[in-house]
Write an enzyme that holds these catalytic residues in place. Sequence first.
Site, PDB file in Angstrom:
ATOM      1  N   HIS A  14      -3.733  -3.660  -1.830  1.00 39.45           N
ATOM      2  CA  HIS A  14      -3.320  -4.300  -0.555  1.00 39.45           C
ATOM      3  C   HIS A  14      -2.473  -3.293   0.205  1.00 39.45           C
ATOM      4  CE1 HIS A  14      -1.755  -7.985   1.799  1.00 39.45           C
ATOM      5  NE2 HIS A  14      -1.228  -6.914   2.361  1.00 39.45           N
ATOM      6  N   HIS A  16      -1.523  -1.537   4.229  1.00 41.47           N
ATOM      7  CA  HIS A  16      -1.621  -1.451   5.696  1.00 41.47           C
ATOM      8  C   HIS A  16      -1.516   0.009   6.097  1.00 41.47           C
ATOM      9  CE1 HIS A  16      -1.061  -5.821   6.296  1.00 41.47           C
ATOM     10  NE2 HIS A  16      -0.344  -5.720   5.191  1.00 41.47           N
ATOM     11  N   LEU A  17      -2.569   0.526   6.698  1.00 36.30           N
ATOM     12  CA  LEU A  17      -2.551   1.927   7.142  1.00 36.30           C
ATOM     13  C   LEU A  17      -2.380   2.064   8.649  1.00 36.30           C
ATOM     14  CD1 LEU A  17      -5.322   3.619   4.961  1.00 36.30           C
ATOM     15  CD2 LEU A  17      -2.840   3.914   4.786  1.00 36.30           C
ATOM     16  N   ARG A  18      -2.534   0.943   9.388  1.00 36.22           N
ATOM     17  CA  ARG A  18      -2.426   0.987  10.858  1.00 36.22           C
ATOM     18  C   ARG A  18      -3.497   1.914  11.438  1.00 36.22           C
ATOM     19  NH1 ARG A  18       0.471  -3.391   9.751  1.00 36.22           N
ATOM     20  NH2 ARG A  18       2.684  -3.044   9.389  1.00 36.22           N
ATOM     21  N   ASN A  42      -5.550  -6.120   9.769  1.00 39.47           N
ATOM     22  CA  ASN A  42      -4.781  -6.749  10.861  1.00 39.47           C
ATOM     23  C   ASN A  42      -4.318  -5.732  11.901  1.00 39.47           C
ATOM     24  OD1 ASN A  42      -2.900  -5.671   9.007  1.00 39.47           O
ATOM     25  ND2 ASN A  42      -1.331  -7.170   9.545  1.00 39.47           N
ATOM     26  N   HIS A 175       0.165 -10.660  -2.637  1.00 35.29           N
ATOM     27  CA  HIS A 175       1.623 -10.507  -2.584  1.00 35.29           C
ATOM     28  C   HIS A 175       2.343 -11.797  -2.965  1.00 35.29           C
ATOM     29  CE1 HIS A 175       0.705 -12.052   1.385  1.00 35.29           C
ATOM     30  NE2 HIS A 175       0.408 -10.891   1.903  1.00 35.29           N
ATOM     31  N   LEU A 220       6.897 -10.404   4.770  1.00 33.99           N
ATOM     32  CA  LEU A 220       6.252 -11.702   4.532  1.00 33.99           C
ATOM     33  C   LEU A 220       5.211 -11.560   3.445  1.00 33.99           C
ATOM     34  CD1 LEU A 220       5.919 -12.949   8.200  1.00 33.99           C
ATOM     35  CD2 LEU A 220       7.402 -13.898   6.404  1.00 33.99           C
ATOM     36  N   ASP A 248       1.285  -3.789  -0.438  1.00 32.30           N
ATOM     37  CA  ASP A 248       1.601  -4.363   0.870  1.00 32.30           C
ATOM     38  C   ASP A 248       2.512  -3.427   1.650  1.00 32.30           C
ATOM     39  OD1 ASP A 248       1.508  -6.099   2.990  1.00 32.30           O
ATOM     40  OD2 ASP A 248       2.956  -7.524   2.154  1.00 32.30           O
ATOM     41  N   HIS A 252       6.335  -0.159   9.890  1.00 37.09           N
ATOM     42  CA  HIS A 252       6.652  -0.428  11.297  1.00 37.09           C
ATOM     43  C   HIS A 252       7.685   0.614  11.685  1.00 37.09           C
ATOM     44  CE1 HIS A 252       4.785  -4.460  11.630  1.00 37.09           C
ATOM     45  NE2 HIS A 252       5.167  -4.626  10.377  1.00 37.09           N
TER      46      HIS A 252
HETATM   47  C1  NCD Z   1       2.395  -7.142   7.080  1.00 33.61           C
HETATM   48  C2  NCD Z   1       2.210  -6.254   8.299  1.00 33.61           C
HETATM   49  O1  NCD Z   1       3.198  -5.743   8.818  1.00 33.61           O
HETATM   50  O2  NCD Z   1       1.077  -6.044   8.733  1.00 33.61           O
HETATM   51  N1  NCD Z   1       3.778  -7.498   6.972  1.00 33.61           N
HETATM   52  C3  NCD Z   1       4.415  -7.898   5.855  1.00 33.61           C
HETATM   53  O3  NCD Z   1       5.596  -8.296   5.952  1.00 33.61           O
HETATM   54  N2  NCD Z   1       3.836  -7.877   4.686  1.00 33.61           N
HETATM   55  C4  NCD Z   1       1.516  -8.331   7.172  1.00 33.61           C
HETATM   56  C5  NCD Z   1       1.350  -9.075   5.868  1.00 33.61           C
HETATM   57  O4  NCD Z   1       0.773  -8.560   4.910  1.00 33.61           O
HETATM   58  O5  NCD Z   1       1.799 -10.224   5.793  1.00 33.61           O
HETATM   59 ZN    ZN Z   2       0.051  -7.203   3.890  1.00 32.64          ZN
END
Ligand code: NCD
Ligand code: ZN
Length: 344
Positions: A14, A16-18, A42, A175, A220, A248, A252
């Site tokens: 899991h 997030h690479l943006r 996302n 998560h 989250l 996860d 940011h």
């Molecule tokens: C994630 C994100 O920033 O894209 N944020 C997070 O707090 N985990 C989104 C997600 O996985 O809920």
């Molecule tokens: Zn996530």
Amino acid sequence: MTHRLTIRTPDDWHLHLRDGAMLRAVLPHSTAHFARAIIMPNLVPPVVTSTDATAYRDRILAARPEGSDFTPLMTLYLTENTDPADVAAAHASGLITAVKLYPAGATTNSASGVADFARVQPVLERMAEIGLPLCVHGEVTDPDIDIFDREAVFIDRVLDPLRARVPGLHVVMEHITTARAADYVRSAPTGLAATITTHHLVINRNHILVGGIRPHYYCLPVAKREEHRLALRAAATSGDARFFLGTDSAPHADPAKLQPCGCAGCFTAPNTLPILAHVFEAEGALDRLEAFTSLNGPAFYGLPPNDTHLTLERTAPDIPAQVETDDGPVTVFDPGYPLNWRVA
Ligand code: NCD
Ligand code: ZN
């Protein structure tokens, strides 16, 4: 005392690479330690169709550091208009490894997620038929439900009924943050697993709120009470094949986190392995680290484990406090104690 530990190269189930400059800045921190990762869809706009996923995969491949053969395992973002045929074709071609369910409004960029679950029944049935897993963000969004209860309520109101309506669907509860979720996953002999993040093994809700508010610990699902953190550590270090690593890691830029209404997400890609070695050693479970990072995930997804290896050595790691991006610095998750392990 163990001084070196060699394990199969880990995967991140899991991540997030943006996109764009952020992708280029954060990707090397994952490719340095992980061979594969499940890539969250996302983006703005989200990765909804196979055409979107192909283009995003190509942008990730193009951003890999020289010499890296990191494999992004793509996902599609489930919407109420997702076409079962498009999903099936993306699976058949090998483009996608899972579909991601965000309840509408649950987290960052989840506005296009699902509100009416009846509308996604046909695509879920098709996924069960073809053996394509569903990755679930397990929180209800009902404003009347306390944020600390949203995961537990999701299990009873949404997830358990959904699994009953679509028998045979493989589900990853992502998560997880509660003892309730760990118990729920253990209640199913097959077809249900959970990812656990790095940070939820380290922080509880006090870390976010006591002695001043700490935006870099806000994510989250939000971290819960200490008893839940301990339950997650027990699950992760147990060797039980239903639990595996999904960091996860959710970068940011600091200006977006340090706001009156700051973004949710912890950036753990650079120091996840040193932190996990610390946690597993503290739990007397270093011999089970490989199962959590490198074996259980591939087994659930029906993939071979990586045939390369990674060595951890007992030396303080050299991890930057922040990673620079064109959008500003991204602060690396601080476990709050010195780390003793580095990736050799
Ligand atoms: C994630 C994100 O920033 O894209 N944020 C997070 O707090 N985990 C989104 C997600 O996985 O809920
Ligand atoms: Zn996530």
